[in-house]
Design an enzyme around this catalytic site. Structure first.
Site, PDB file in Angstrom:
ATOM      1  N   GLU A   1      55.772  88.584 -62.461  1.00 10.95           N
ATOM      2  CA  GLU A   1      57.126  88.629 -63.005  1.00 10.95           C
ATOM      3  C   GLU A   1      57.311  89.733 -64.038  1.00 10.95           C
ATOM      4  OE1 GLU A   1      59.386  85.315 -64.381  1.00 10.95           O
ATOM      5  OE2 GLU A   1      58.388  83.958 -62.981  1.00 10.95           O
TER       6      GLU A   1
ATOM      7  N   GLY B   1      62.717  84.662 -57.315  1.00 11.88           N
ATOM      8  CA  GLY B   1      61.822  85.418 -56.440  1.00 11.88           C
ATOM      9  C   GLY B   1      61.666  84.749 -55.083  1.00 11.88           C
TER      10      GLY B   1
ATOM     11  N   CYS C   1      67.242  82.958 -63.774  1.00 12.63           N
ATOM     12  CA  CYS C   1      65.945  82.276 -63.680  1.00 12.63           C
ATOM     13  C   CYS C   1      66.134  81.003 -62.862  1.00 12.63           C
ATOM     14  CB  CYS C   1      65.428  81.949 -65.085  1.00 12.63           C
ATOM     15  SG  CYS C   1      63.851  81.067 -65.062  1.00 12.63           S
TER      16      CYS C   1
ATOM     17  N   CYS D   1      58.423  81.441 -59.212  1.00 12.12           N
ATOM     18  CA  CYS D   1      59.618  82.181 -59.616  1.00 12.12           C
ATOM     19  C   CYS D   1      60.727  81.779 -58.644  1.00 12.12           C
ATOM     20  CB  CYS D   1      59.350  83.682 -59.563  1.00 12.12           C
ATOM     21  SG  CYS D   1      60.788  84.674 -59.994  1.00 12.12           S
TER      22      CYS D   1
ATOM     23  N   HIS E   1      64.233  92.114 -57.554  1.00 12.05           N
ATOM     24  CA  HIS E   1      63.002  91.679 -56.882  1.00 12.05           C
ATOM     25  C   HIS E   1      62.621  92.679 -55.794  1.00 12.05           C
ATOM     26  CE1 HIS E   1      63.039  87.627 -58.642  1.00 12.05           C
ATOM     27  NE2 HIS E   1      64.349  87.759 -58.592  1.00 12.05           N
TER      28      HIS E   1
END
Ligand SMILES: N[C@@H](CCC[C@H](N)C(=O)O)C(=O)O
Length: 290
Positions: A217, A229, A76, A226, A168
């Site tokens: 997400e 991302g 994250c 994100c 992703h």
């Protein structure tokens, strides 16, 4: 009733409830239920999930992240910047550069400090993984997925897949305001071609140095930002010849901007803010269902 102390933090509006497991203990089997409970905006605190700041044998600390549906993610980006801020401001670390363990490996964080407060954090997010098996996505294991045709729900699209320790896929759109985030996002997230699910990103290229970005997400739905991302979007944009390797790219997310560079050494560096919202005590009944 049981209780624990928490800090709510956000990185560009991607908010999590942070629990410091150097001071608190939470039962492992209840973590998914606790994540769902704290994330609920009506009966909990309201967040995109739960992040645990844990002792580590490999680094000064470890981050674990649970999405708002209770599933555990392996990485994250926005969470790492907040964890770095928390660790520095609470004396878990004293150096301004330090390692953080995640479920996808070790990363290095560097904090910028003014008047004792962390104002911004740069994280060396490591090297992206591009083989299909690393995403993971079904199909020939070693092949990259770059501008690959992708048919779903009667539509034909092109997508690029990147792992930043978590999965992703990136779709390019002409106008970010019209990106099908809430319609295509949930369908792609749970498509069986992605055995572990996938985070779904929509990107409009502004120019060689700037991208607009929106995300659906895995496990949390629409969020304001994100970090992993945005890193994946910059990698995908280099692979698709839209931006240059080794150059800083500003990614405009719904919650603000990140500066990201995919270096010639293969590593992705992300710089952005981290904010503390509030601290408090959370009361819950316990059990696997919260
Ligand atoms: N918001 C995060 C990513 C959180 C985990 C993700 N939903 C997953 O399940 O992989 C970020 O800032 O990177």
């Amino acid at each position: 009733m049981r209780s624990f102390s928490f800090t709510k933090m956000h990185g560009l509006g991607n908010s999590y409830i942070y629990v410091d497991l150097f001071r608190e203990t939470l039962p492992e089997e209840e973590l998914p239920a606790i994540a769902r409970s704290v994330a609920d905006v009506h009966t909990g605190i309201g967040s995109d999930g739960l992040i645990l700041i844990c002792p580590s044998e490999k680094a000064p600390l470890k981050m674990r992240i649970f999405n708002s549906d209770g599933s555990e993610g392996k990485n994250c980006g926005n969470g790492l910047r907040c964890v770095a801020k928390y660790a520095y401001e609470h004396g878990i670390v004293r150096d301004r550069t330090f390692l953080i363990e995640t479920l996808s490996g070790l990363v290095e964080a560097r904090v910028a400090v003014a008047d004792g407060e962390v104002t911004s954090v740069t994280v060396d997010m490591g090297e992206p993984r591009l083989e299909r098996s690393a995403i993971p996505m079904v199909g020939p294991k070693a092949e990259r997925v770059v501008a690959e045709p992708f048919a779903i729900a009667g539509g034909e699209y092109e997508m690029t897949a990147v792992s930043m320790g978590n999965p992703h896929v990136i779709f390019y759109v002409d106008d970010i305001r019209r990106a099908p985030v809430t319609t295509l996002g949930p369908l792609v997230e749970k498509d069986p071609r992605f055995p572990e699910g996938v985070n779904v990103e929509f990107v409009e290229v502004v120019n060689e140095r700037e991208l607009h970005f929106r995300v659906w997400e895995r496990g949390s739905g629409v969020t304001q930002a994100c970090g992993t991302g945005a890193c994946a979007a910059v990698v995908a944009s280099v692979l698709n010849g839209k931006t240059a390797r080794g150059e800083e790219t500003v990614v405009h997310l719904a919650g603000g901007d990140l500066t990201i560079v995919w270096g010639h050494d293969g590593r992705v560096h992300m710089t952005g803010p981290a904010e503390t919202v509030c601290t408090g005590v959370y009361y819950y009944r316990g059990g696997r269902n919260g």
